[in-house]
Every structure is written in C-alpha cells, then in structure tokens.
Design a protein around this motif. Structure first.
Motif, mmCIF file in Angstrom:
data_model
loop_
_atom_site.group_PDB
_atom_site.id
_atom_site.type_symbol
_atom_site.label_atom_id
_atom_site.label_comp_id
_atom_site.label_asym_id
_atom_site.label_seq_id
_atom_site.Cartn_x
_atom_site.Cartn_y
_atom_site.Cartn_z
ATOM 1 N N VAL A 1 157.137 -6.265 -19.468
ATOM 2 C CA VAL A 1 155.813 -6.478 -19.213
ATOM 3 C C VAL A 1 155.425 -5.276 -18.729
ATOM 4 O O VAL A 1 156.078 -4.569 -17.339
ATOM 5 C CB VAL A 1 155.632 -8.112 -18.162
ATOM 6 C CG1 VAL A 1 153.748 -7.509 -17.998
ATOM 7 C CG2 VAL A 1 156.173 -8.819 -18.840
ATOM 8 N N THR B 1 153.094 -2.365 -16.950
ATOM 9 C CA THR B 1 152.398 -2.146 -15.657
ATOM 10 C C THR B 1 151.485 -1.083 -16.195
ATOM 11 O O THR B 1 150.411 -0.663 -15.258
ATOM 12 C CB THR B 1 152.481 -2.893 -14.990
ATOM 13 O OG1 THR B 1 153.866 -1.589 -14.520
ATOM 14 C CG2 THR B 1 153.340 -3.794 -14.548
ATOM 15 N N ARG C 1 149.400 2.524 -17.551
ATOM 16 C CA ARG C 1 147.782 2.700 -18.760
ATOM 17 C C ARG C 1 147.908 2.278 -19.490
ATOM 18 O O ARG C 1 149.230 3.233 -19.965
ATOM 19 C CB ARG C 1 147.073 4.106 -18.243
ATOM 20 C CG ARG C 1 146.041 3.940 -18.244
ATOM 21 C CD ARG C 1 145.444 5.551 -17.788
ATOM 22 N NE ARG C 1 146.123 6.116 -18.923
ATOM 23 C CZ ARG C 1 145.804 7.461 -18.926
ATOM 24 N NH1 ARG C 1 144.812 8.471 -17.734
ATOM 25 N NH2 ARG C 1 146.610 8.793 -19.510
ATOM 26 N N THR D 1 156.950 1.400 -17.754
ATOM 27 C CA THR D 1 157.077 2.586 -16.324
ATOM 28 C C THR D 1 158.893 2.062 -15.606
ATOM 29 O O THR D 1 159.627 0.926 -15.817
ATOM 30 C CB THR D 1 155.756 2.737 -15.150
ATOM 31 O OG1 THR D 1 156.217 0.785 -14.841
ATOM 32 C CG2 THR D 1 154.643 2.384 -16.093
ATOM 33 N N ASP E 1 159.407 0.829 -12.790
ATOM 34 C CA ASP E 1 159.395 0.179 -12.192
ATOM 35 C C ASP E 1 159.488 -1.090 -12.647
ATOM 36 O O ASP E 1 159.942 -1.875 -12.139
ATOM 37 C CB ASP E 1 157.956 0.398 -11.413
ATOM 38 C CG ASP E 1 158.530 1.291 -10.138
ATOM 39 O OD1 ASP E 1 159.334 1.709 -9.974
ATOM 40 O OD2 ASP E 1 157.241 1.242 -9.787
ATOM 41 N N ASP E 2 159.469 -1.253 -13.995
ATOM 42 C CA ASP E 2 159.066 -2.588 -15.379
ATOM 43 C C ASP E 2 160.209 -2.966 -16.029
ATOM 44 O O ASP E 2 160.593 -3.300 -15.445
ATOM 45 C CB ASP E 2 158.271 -1.933 -15.967
ATOM 46 C CG ASP E 2 156.188 -1.824 -15.811
ATOM 47 O OD1 ASP E 2 155.770 -2.663 -14.485
ATOM 48 O OD2 ASP E 2 155.823 -1.029 -16.583
#
Length: 483
Positions: free
Chosen positions: A208, A210, A212, A217, A219-220
């Motif tokens: 999923v 996150t 822009r 990313t 982190d995703d």
C-alpha cells in the motif's frame, strides 16, 4: 508483416542527471536473445553523480549489446538494440541495423519535425515540445505508470490511469493467452525501493503506497515486510566495502583510474577550495543533556521505529540556528554579482560510499517535524549505502553536515559543497573532564567545526551560527524555548 527497420528499436544512453555528458556501464542484466518487457531494468550505469538503473521502454528480445561492461559511453549513443517482433523470424541481412550517429546535443533528438526530446525520469518515456528538427524515427509513448512518474517529475498532475490487468509478482509483464504483454499497472517506486523489495521478497503489487501520487516508499516496503513476517521491519543492510584491486606479487604500486563519482568529487572540491574563501571556526560543547535526550526519545512512542541518534539532534540544532540567523543560508552568484538568500533549507548529509563521497540532501528540511526529519535521514543514508542515490537528491543543497565522529575523529576543516554557504563537521562524542556547576566532572563532550564562505558570511555571522548550535546541544530545551 513488420519491416526489418521498424522491428528493431534502439535504446540510447539517456542524460540521467542535469547536463551530464557520459556514463559508465557497470553491469548488464540481460544478454542477446533474452526477452525484455517495457519498464524492465536492463543495465546499471554510473555517472559523475550516482549509480542508476536503466529500464528499457519497449518489449521484445535483445538483439545486440553495443558496449561491454566497464565502457564509458557518451549520452545519446545507442547502447542496446531490441527486436520488437522476434516471432517474425530472422531479419533481412541477418543482423540488426547499425547504430545511428550520436545526436549533436547531449540529450539527443527524437521524433519527426516539430518534436524535441526532453530530459525526464530515466527510462520513463519522453515529452515533446514544438521546435524544428530534422526528421527522425518516432518512438512510442510511455505506459500509464511511466506517464504518472513523468508528470510527477514535471510538477503536473498525473494522467488518469487506464484499466489494466494486475502486474505479475516480479513487476514484469502480464501473461495474456500465453503471450507476454507489458504491465500497464506497474507499481510506482524508485529503483532503490524496488531493490529493497526484491531483497526482502516483497511483491510491490501488494504494498500500500503512502508517498505522493501513489509512489511506494521504503517505509511502505518495510511495513509490508513486517506484516508478512510478524516481526519488526529489518534495517537496511550495510553496503559492502569497495573491492580492492588485485595486486600482483612484487608490485610496488597500483594505478586506479579516477572516474565516476570520485572524479566529480575531486573536481568539485578543487573548484570549491580555490573559488570560495573558506573560514573555519571551532567550539567544544558539553552534550551530556543531549545524549540523555536521545535515550529518552528512543523510548518515546511517537518515535517508535525511527532511528534516533546524536546526528538527528545536531541536524535539528543546525536548522534552528539557521532560523535564528537566516543570512547564513545563501549562495554567491558570481555572474550577476549577487548574494542569493534561500528561504528554504535543503540539508546535505555527506556520505562515504564505496564509489566515493556523495552529498545527498533533505529537501525542505526546515519544514519537517522531528519524526519526519528522522525518517528522511534514515532513508537518505540507507539509499546512499546501497549506491542508489538519485542525481536529483544531490542537487540544490544549501548547507551540509559531515559526521566525522563516526570514524573516531574529533574535528576537521571541512570543504564547502560547491554552491553552498556553510558546512558543519560533527566530531566524536567523548567522556572528558569538564567544569560543571563549579566542579570537575566527567561529561559527554564533542567538538564542532563550521566552515563558511567568507564572501557572504562574515566572522560575526559565522560565530553566531556556531554558538547557537552549541547552545542548543548543551541545553536541548532551547529547541522549544527558541522555536
């Protein structure tokens, strides 16, 4: 039947940075005869700024690799030829057409009259503008995913996505009725993020986003890995050390070609040292309270999962000092004889990599919260260690921090990153005898060094900035009272 000329598509070395003229082919990921799909990475190249993976913009079978690994190739030169209709049988003449001459400009010209090739994100299609050029063969536009990334790089809204079948787990082509077709709904992610997902065994189609405009990313990917394994997200792997050249028995010296990032760094440092008059000031500071705050923040639920270290606090202190002394955040325009004040801070972080020193920067660092700054620092360092820093991430810096303390060094006289006004060296934190409340006690002490361009930063301004940084690190509550 497809003509021989139209069957073979030529992929030229793109300008993967702003104004770069050449790149070295580090590694080929395909060989003649291999099938490739639109968006598939076919090689890795190194420019004067970074190592970049190049995706091919069409489908087919590799007909020819024009250069060997280790070859430096001019921008605009054909590097690979693809047969877009291999099922049609052998080509007339038995070989792919010869490479066209390199275009006059570094970016290369494509298309017919009235079309000009524009520099966009590597491997994600081209844009056109009206001009007069000699006719050239046309190339197809990019996929929906490519157009979305191109629109993001140009600051425009991405075009509406067209209905498409789900991408395969590898991010490659979708199989329809036994035949491979290009994936039209390829997840949007930068090459470093794709590599991270591959290393962790994560299907980007299941992540999923996150970022822009739906960009995935780091982190995703970590979050997806954590959810899959049911354990905390893993840290980025350390980059391997650069391989030392083989030394023949009895050899008294070894010669190593200077190229790529190291060559560009050397030229930039010489230019900076002999263009901007450097002044360096030093201060020792008791950072005991800051070190205690770092330990407390590591236990704070709002900082859970983030990398909290002294470097984060130094960055925060530097940003606050710039806010209190905005005149230091500027550049010298020699051509127009002007000082250009910057109302934003792109904070550079000097990073030592196997390919040499690079200085990527955190865009608009002044506007980030502490958790956001921690995330940006972690992403920046992780990407640099992987050797996947994008050229855009190393452009537009305003000030820089270099952490020499990680090597056990107390301080130094850092050289300005070209075009910037100041660079802060953060030395090792050591237990030292210090006069505290009238008594000599062991305290955590570090040495800071600030180099600045004396054309636009005088001694008073430079001293104020350095004193403010030291004051915040000595009493970190000033992060609140001075804000």
């Amino acid at each position: 039947m497809t003509s021989t000329q139209s069957r073979f598509r030529e992929f030229k070395m793109p300008d993967v940075g702003e104004g770069l003229t050449e790149a070295e082919i580090l590694k080929w990921y395909v060989q003649p005869g291999d099938n490739v799909a639109d968006g598939q990475v076919v090689c890795e190249v190194e420019t004067a700024k970074a190592a970049v993976e190049l995706p091919i913009p069409f489908d087919g079978a590799v007909a020819d690799l024009r250069f060997d690994e280790g070859t430096t190739v001019d921008v605009g030169t054909v590097i690979i030829t693809v047969d877009t209709d291999p099922s049609a049988g052998p080509a007339e003449g038995g070989a792919a057409p010869a490479a066209e001459p390199a275009p006059e400009s570094s970016g290369g010209q494509e298309g017919g009259e009235g079309e000009k090739r524009q520099a966009v994100l590597v491997g994600y299609g081209v844009s056109t503008s009206s001009t007069k050029r000699r006719p050239r063969k046309q190339q197809n536009g990019g996929t929906a995913a490519q157009q979305a990334l191109q629109a993001e790089m140009n600051g425009a809204a991405p075009p509406p996505a067209e209905p498409a079948e789900p991408a395969a787990a590898s991010g490659g082509p979708v199989v329809r009725n036994g035949a491979a077709a290009p994936a039209q709904d390829r997840p949007l992610a930068k090459p470093p993020v794709r590599k991270l997902a591959k290393d962790l065994g994560i299907d980007l189609a299941t992540v999923v986003p996150t970022g822009r405009d739906g960009i995935i990313t780091r982190d995703d990917v970590h979050a997806a890995a954590s959810a899959t394994a049911g354990s905390p997200a893993p840290q980025a792997a350390e980059a391997p050390a650069a391989a030392a050249p083989a030394v023949e028995p009895g050899a008294r010296e070894t010669r190593i070609p200077v190229k790529g990032v190291r060559k560009a760094t050397a030229a930039a440092m010489v230019g900076s040292a002999f263009t901007a008059p450097h002044v360096t000031e030093f201060v020792q500071v008791d950072v005991t309270r800051t070190m205690k705050l770092v330990q407390e923040l590591k236990q704070d639920p709002d900082m859970a999962g983030l990398r909290v270290n002294p470097m984060l606090m130094v960055a925060r202190a530097f940003l606050l000092a710039i806010r209190r002394n905005p005149e230091v955040n500027a550049s010298w325009d020699e051509a127009n004889q002007e000082i250009v004040r910057k109302h934003y801070v792109n904070l550079g972080i000097a990073a030592a990599t196997p390919r040499g020193l690079i200085v990527p920067n955190i865009k608009d660092a002044h506007a980030k919260t502490l958790p956001e700054l921690a995330t940006s620092l972690s992403d920046l360092v992780g990407t640099a260690r992987e050797g996947r820093t994008a050229p855009a991430d190393m452009q537009g810096g305003t000030v820089t921090i270099t952490n020499v303390g990680v090597f056990g060094v107390d301080t130094g006289t850092p050289i300005l990153n070209p075009g910037e006004s100041a660079i802060l060296a953060f030395g090792a934190v050591r237990d030292m005898p210090w006069v505290h409340k009238g008594k000599v006690k062991p305290r955590k002490v570090t040495t800071l060094a600030l180099s600045f361009d004396h054309r636009l930063v005088d001694g008073e301004l430079g001293s104020k900035v350095l004193a403010d940084i030291a004051a915040v690190l000595e009493r970190p509550k000033r992060l609140i009272t001075w804000a």
